[in-house]
Design a protein around this motif. Structure first.
Motif, short mmCIF file in Angstrom:
data_model
loop_
_atom_site.label_atom_id
_atom_site.label_comp_id
_atom_site.label_asym_id
_atom_site.label_seq_id
_atom_site.Cartn_x
_atom_site.Cartn_y
_atom_site.Cartn_z
N PHE A 109 0.84 -1.21 0.00
CA PHE A 109 0.00 0.00 0.00
C PHE A 109 0.87 1.25 0.00
N ILE A 112 2.16 1.87 -3.40
CA ILE A 112 1.15 2.43 -4.31
C ILE A 112 1.01 3.93 -4.07
N VAL A 113 0.97 4.32 -2.79
CA VAL A 113 0.86 5.75 -2.48
C VAL A 113 2.04 6.52 -3.06
N MET A 116 1.97 7.08 -6.69
CA MET A 116 0.95 7.97 -7.22
C MET A 116 1.18 9.45 -6.92
N ALA B 303 -7.10 8.23 -3.57
CA ALA B 303 -7.20 7.38 -4.76
C ALA B 303 -6.44 6.07 -4.55
N ALA B 304 -5.27 6.16 -3.92
CA ALA B 304 -4.47 4.95 -3.68
C ALA B 304 -5.21 3.99 -2.76
N ALA B 305 -5.84 4.55 -1.72
CA ALA B 305 -6.58 3.71 -0.78
C ALA B 305 -7.71 2.98 -1.51
N TYR B 307 -7.88 2.38 -4.74
CA TYR B 307 -7.29 1.45 -5.70
C TYR B 307 -6.88 0.14 -5.04
N SER B 308 -6.21 0.26 -3.89
CA SER B 308 -5.71 -0.98 -3.28
C SER B 308 -6.88 -1.82 -2.75
#
Lengths: 276, 317
Positions: A109, A112-113, A116, B303-305, B307-308
């Motif tokens: 996670f 991913i952050v 982005m 958005a990342a939250a 998406y995951s």
């Protein structure tokens, strides 16, 4: 009725096909055409494809500045590819082999952050970080900044390659007395070869075209890469389209070469990040 | 492990061995776990310095009166005005609106055209393969190059006006007109994202079970019905992921904006992340830039939250 319907359908399909060929062909066509057109003709007949080709624009940009910029771009592209592949490969392997689900999903996670966060934003505090490390205004600083941007993406994409390693293969190697390091080098890396190659190529291409960090961190000297050299032409008043297109053409050449050599890899690499 | 203890209870001599194994196994496994963890350390350390620490610096700069001199010395006065002044800042509100419009156009256009493209290139024919190659190339091209070419095409005396003139459309200032610049850059941004959307959707389209399509056809379903009731539900998860990814992609867009319009004319094509960069690197207000960067990064974390969560559900389902 049915025949009319299917004719209409295939007509629609050909329209879409034609439109796409047009939209994706036009920029490449005019990139080349404009590079060989006389400066006086460009604003008058910009769309003409029949004309007397001239080498004026090409000659105007073929100078030492271009060569220096090409070397800078290559330095950034190869440097970033080496740093990213070197760090991402063991990290992705480690993440694939870790059993603790909670730690792994937390790390994924976070990656991913980090992946982005807009580059136009991270560039602001990175200025401060590079000043602290005395890397501001150096190409090495660009390599590190860009590697940090691309590393999370590389790890996310590489991990599934290692995760698909059959546990039996690893167990068998272990029974044969292979050390954990040997398992990584002799078994895991060869099996994930495609993924590693894809990452290396993608990172190289992104490094070659790197722009934002270079414009923000490098002084306007002989350290600028091709992309920044181009932007100097664009932002100046009254763009000289011929030399700009010629410069764009030269910047695109290595991409074309890499593209031809690795096309299949790229087509799969393109979709990798999406679903997994 | 359970098997080992079971035999151990039957035979005494083997039992000792088995017991030994039961306590040695977890230790060896723990060592492997440590090794796996150690393999991630170089990357994590690197990211801590060049990605995580900057995020911390971003927040601390956002609460400071920071110009270039302060960036160099690392000492600045604390202030909350970088945030407090935002609601009254015309530039901020405009950028917010621009970002919304820009992202919406890019997402809708990329997905709609991506779907149409996927439908067309799904067939294995020479023309389709050629098109796919051209599109992957467009995607691989650095935005600084495609941006420069499109800037020429869309310029006042450019190719677009010349071609549109043939069909009687008046000359337009696609990039120099404040009412059009944002849309023009959004168009080019979508142009670059469509190949990505198309290839992802193509893979998914090829996965649609043909039996279901045939069954629907036998039941007399029209093509539209098949699309809405068979194909679309099959594509839905991929469409959701694509929407998130393209939203983030459009939101992050910088190179194309920089090359084609530099955020202008005026602020007509300045999005939020671009405004942050402009305030910092064009005007030297690094504190203000950092505050704007904090706000736009907050969108990204959301958005990342999302998406995951979505992609995990996809992995499980």
């Amino acid at each position: 009725m049915a025949i009319v319907g299917s004719e209409r359908r295939s007509l629609g399909r050909y329209l879409v096909l034609g439109l796409l060929f047009f939209l994706y062909g036009i920029p490449i066509l005019y990139l080349v055409v404009t590079s060989f057109k006389a400066a006086s003709e460009i604003p008058v007949t910009p769309a003409a494809v029949v004309f007397t080709p001239l080498l004026d624009s090409v000659r105007a940009v073929l100078n030492d500045a271009l060569w220096t910029a090409a070397k800078n771009s290559a330095y950034i592209a190869f440097g970033t590819a080496i740093v990213v592949v070197g760090l991402a490969t063991p990290a992705a392997y480690g993440l694939a082999r870790m059993r603790s689900g909670r730690i792994v999903s937390f790390l994924l996670f976070s990656l991913i952050v980090l992946q982005m966060v807009p580059q136009a934003n991270s560039v602001i505090p990175l200025l401060r970080v590079l000043v602290r490390l005395d890397l501001l205004g150096s190409r090495l600083g660009i390599i590190f900044a860009l590697s940090a941007l691309l590393l999370p993406f590389a790890v996310i994409i590489l991990r599934p390659f290692f995760a698909s390693l059959p546990p039996e293969t690893i167990e068998a190697a272990r029974l044969d007395g292979a050390s954990e390091l040997a398992i990584f080098y002799r078994i895991a890396i060869p099996l994930a070869r495609n993924g590693i190659a894809t990452i290396a190529v993608l990172v190289w291409i992104l490094g070659w075209g790197e722009f934002l960090y270079s414009v923000s961190f490098l002084p306007k000297t002989d350290l600028l890469p091709m992309s920044a050299l181009m932007s100097l032409q664009v932002s100046s008043e009254g763009v000289r389209w011929g030399p700009l297109m010629a410069l764009a053409m030269f910047t695109a050449l290595p991409i074309v070469a890499v593209f031809i050599a690795t096309q299949r890899l790229l087509a799969t690499g393109l979709t990798l990040g999406a679903v997994k | 492990m359970a098997g080992a203890t079971h035999t151990g209870s039957k035979l005494r001599s083997e039992g000792r061995l088995a017991r030994a194994a039961t306590w040695r196994m977890p230790r060896r496994r723990a060592r492997r776990e440590t090794l796996a963890g150690a393999a991630t350390l170089p990357a994590l350390a690197f990211l801590a310095i060049f990605a995580l620490f900057p995020l911390y610096e971003m927040v601390s700069m956002a609460f400071g009166d920071v110009g270039f001199a302060e960036v160099v010395t690392g000492e600045w006065e604390h202030t909350t005005s970088n945030f407090a002044d935002l609601p009254e800042s015309r530039g901020f509100l405009d950028a917010l609106e621009n970002t919304l419009v820009f992202v919406a156009i890019v997402v809708v256009a990329s997905i709609a055209f991506g779907l149409a493209t996927a439908h067309v290139i799904r067939l294995e024919r020479l023309s389709r393969r050629t098109l796919q190659t051209m599109m992957v190339f467009a995607w691989a091209l650095p935005p600084i190059i495609s941006g420069s070419v499109w800037k020429f095409i869309l310029s006042g005396n450019g190719v677009a006006n010349a071609l549109l003139g043939l069909v009687g459309v008046d000359r337009q200032l696609w990039l120099a007109d404040p009412g059009k610049s944002l849309y023009s850059v959004a168009f080019v941004t979508a142009w670059q994202a469509i190949p990505f959307a198309a290839l992802v959707l193509k893979a998914s389209l090829l996965d649609v079970p043909p039996e279901q399509v045939e069954a629907a056809a036998v039941d007399g379903a029209t093509r539209r019905h098949v699309f809405v009731h068979v194909t679309l539900p099959h594509l839905k998860p991929v469409l959701v992921v694509l929407t998130v990814l393209i939203t983030v992609y459009a939101f992050r867009s910088f190179d194309l904006l920089f090359v084609m319009t530099q955020g202008g004319p005026g602020t007509s094509s300045t999005t939020l992340p671009f405004l942050a960069w402009r305030r910092a690197f064009e005007f030297g207000h690094f504190g203000e830039g950092a505050a704007l960067a904090c706000i736009s990064s907050a969108f990204i974390v959301a958005a990342a939250a999302y998406y995951s969560r979505v992609s995990r559900r996809l992995d499980e389902g």
